[in-house]
Write a protein that holds these residues in place. Structure first.
Motif, mmCIF file in Angstrom:
data_model
loop_
_atom_site.group_PDB
_atom_site.id
_atom_site.type_symbol
_atom_site.label_atom_id
_atom_site.label_comp_id
_atom_site.label_asym_id
_atom_site.label_seq_id
_atom_site.Cartn_x
_atom_site.Cartn_y
_atom_site.Cartn_z
ATOM 1 N N SER A 92 0.722 -1.375 -0.091
ATOM 2 C CA SER A 92 0.015 0.013 0.062
ATOM 3 C C SER A 92 0.813 1.383 -0.118
ATOM 4 C CB SER A 92 -1.200 0.318 1.174
ATOM 5 O OG SER A 92 -1.660 0.966 1.391
ATOM 6 N N ASN A 166 1.251 7.302 8.039
ATOM 7 C CA ASN A 166 -0.282 7.496 7.837
ATOM 8 C C ASN A 166 -1.035 7.412 9.013
ATOM 9 O OD1 ASN A 166 0.372 7.285 5.276
ATOM 10 N ND2 ASN A 166 -0.425 5.088 4.986
ATOM 11 N N VAL A 194 -1.102 -4.254 8.548
ATOM 12 C CA VAL A 194 -1.099 -3.353 7.320
ATOM 13 C C VAL A 194 -2.602 -3.424 6.807
ATOM 14 C CG1 VAL A 194 -0.386 -3.089 4.867
ATOM 15 C CG2 VAL A 194 1.318 -3.544 6.703
ATOM 16 N N THR A 198 -4.625 -0.243 6.317
ATOM 17 C CA THR A 198 -5.036 0.407 5.130
ATOM 18 C C THR A 198 -6.643 -0.052 4.873
ATOM 19 O OG1 THR A 198 -4.309 -1.695 4.116
ATOM 20 C CG2 THR A 198 -2.775 0.304 4.227
ATOM 21 N N PHE A 200 -7.707 -2.978 4.069
ATOM 22 C CA PHE A 200 -7.600 -3.828 2.979
ATOM 23 C C PHE A 200 -8.600 -4.799 3.096
ATOM 24 C CE2 PHE A 200 -5.710 -6.744 -0.206
ATOM 25 C CZ PHE A 200 -4.801 -5.845 -0.959
ATOM 26 N N LEU A 264 -8.925 1.878 -2.155
ATOM 27 C CA LEU A 264 -8.361 2.144 -0.702
ATOM 28 C C LEU A 264 -8.353 1.033 0.143
ATOM 29 C CD1 LEU A 264 -9.436 5.992 -0.287
ATOM 30 C CD2 LEU A 264 -6.991 4.988 -0.940
ATOM 31 N N LYS A 265 -9.672 0.226 -0.029
ATOM 32 C CA LYS A 265 -10.000 -0.790 0.888
ATOM 33 C C LYS A 265 -9.514 -1.970 0.364
ATOM 34 C CE LYS A 265 -14.306 1.113 2.634
ATOM 35 N NZ LYS A 265 -15.971 1.197 2.637
#
Length: 451
Positions: A92, A166, A194, A198, A200, A264-265
């Motif tokens: 990311s 971030n 992560v 993020t 994710f 973004l996801k």
């Protein structure tokens, strides 16, 4: 003859100097431009020379950062003969470090599955640790991180310091340096950390890093993995703008916002929609496959793109070949100007000495001797221009590599420098041919009369 040529050039020092500078700058520009492609080749060669495994990711994605594939496929890859370890990864983009926007050079959050990462025989980042330690199983679920030396120096961090990435405060437990600007960009964390930072998609990963058992060749293993996922439906990666253009929905703004949110996801791409035209195309393809004796499974595309180091190298060769054409066109402008400068300088020099040449020919000099003298002068300009241009190009490359060490790497090979000198000499010879030929066509009395 050589001494005579040198004296003639020195007798018109200003004109000779200006001509020499024009040629020097042209050759320096050529060396500098082609060092871009050379630096790219050397960087990628160094990078993938360190990578012994292969990478499985979404078809069409240029790098793992843009790839999204189902997490569950890792277990299937592990069952393919010849596969030893499958390490899931999430990549990311980092937007903020210490509250400051990150633009250039780019930085990335790299989430790796620690149990399988530690089992790798050749771990690129683990082997590149020069201070502190690499992540262990105890670091799972924590904000303990390993960062590159470049990131540490840029933000003045050391082992034991904290770094805000971030909006998350992380503890630095290790520093690594691989020597490649393509690898020294990562902030390494546990994959689940992560994923949470993020947002994710829980069922997806960016890619799988695969270490071979050594039982079969790389090419054969790559083909086996592709065959395992042949015929499955996973949309090929494409730029967001192109995806929006191909969308059948009329609300472009809503589609655009949805695409950004999904990216973004970290959600996996939607499956391919098959309309009537696509169905007709598939039918025609099926008929063609029947004629050639292919089964449906054999003719279908694989849902995974699997690349080894040699595959990346082949892609780079194609790119640098196109880049060389562009750089050659750009260099040609400067070379043309330099050649015209040589022709102008030599022609003016010859016209000023036309009486001298007439007297020399009257005293026994042959046309060949006159031509040799003029081409010797222009060749000297060419040789000096090539040498000085190469030196100037190397100085410029050294300055750029020092000033922008973390952003780019230029490289001028000995072959490129030698080519620059030879090419410059050839330009000098060609630039002096026309004035030489023009002079030899005059008889001694014509030359004296013209003077």
């Amino acid at each position: 003859m050589l001494k005579f040529a040198i004296k003639n050039l020195l007798s018109r020092s200003v004109r000779s100097f200006l001509c020499l500078m024009g040629l020097t700058i042209a050759i320096a520009g050529m060396v500098g431009l082609f060092s871009i492609a050379g630096g790219l080749e050397e960087t990628v060669s160094q990078t993938f020379g360190k990578i012994s495994g292969i990478v499985a990711m979404q078809p069409g994605a240029p790098i793992p950062l843009f790839s999204r594939i189902p997490r569950a496929w890792g277990a299937e890859i592990k069952e393919v003969p010849g596969v030893a370890i499958v390490n899931p990864e999430i990549w990311s983009r980092v937007n903020l470090i210490e509250g400051k926007p990150v633009i250039s050079p780019p930085r990335f959050l790299f989430g790796t599955d620690l149990p399988t990462r530690l089992e790798l025989k050749h771990g690129i980042y683990r082997e590149a640790i020069y201070a502190g330690r690499f992540l262990t199983l105890e670091d799972r679920g924590t904000l303990n991180t390993v960062i590159s030396r470049q990131i540490a120096e840029q933000h003045e961090k050391q082992i034991g310091d904290k770094i805000e990435v971030n909006g998350q405060t992380m503890n630095i437990v290790g520093l690594y340096e691989s020597g490649s600007i393509l690898l020294d960009v990562a902030i390494i964390l546990d994959i689940e950390v992560v994923r949470e930072i993020t947002r994710f998609d829980p069922e997806s990963v960016s890619c799988f890093y695969i270490e071979q058992s050594g039982e079969i060749a790389n090419d054969e293993l790559v083909q086996k993995i592709k065959d395992q996922f042949r015929g499955r439906e996973l949309a090929s990666w494409q730029p967001t703008a192109l995806a929006l253009a191909n969308s059948s929905n009329t609300n472009l703004l809503q589609d655009f916002m949805t695409a950004i949110d999904d990216t973004l996801k970290g959600k996996p791409p939607a499956e391919k929609n098959i309309d009537s035209k696509a169905g007709q195309g598939n039918s025609n393809s099926a008929i063609s496959d029947l004629k050639t004796g292919k089964t449906e499974a054999e003719s279908a595309e694989s849902a995974l793109e699997v690349r080894s180091a040699s595959d990346w190298g082949e892609r780079l060769d194609t790119f640098t070949a196109d880049l060389d054409i562009f750089l050659g066109l750009m260099t040609g402008i400067g070379v043309l100007i330099a050649m015209l400068s040589i022709i102008n300088t030599m022609l003016m020099s010859v016209m000023e000495r036309v009486v001298d040449f007439g007297i020399l020919k009257a005293n026994g000099w042959s046309d060949r001797d006159v031509m040799l003298l003029i081409t010797a002068e222009s060749s000297l300009l060419g040789v000096l221009g090539g040498v000085l241009g190469g030196i100037l190009g190397l100085i410029a490359i050294a300055v750029v590599n020092w000033k922008f060490a973390s952003q780019m790497h230029l490289y001028a090979s000995p072959g490129l420098l030698l080519f620059g000198v030879v090419f410059s000499t050839l330009l000098g010879v060609l630039g002096g041919l026309y004035p030489a030929i023009w002079t030899t066509r005059m008889t001694p009395i014509d030359a004296i009369r013209r003077g």
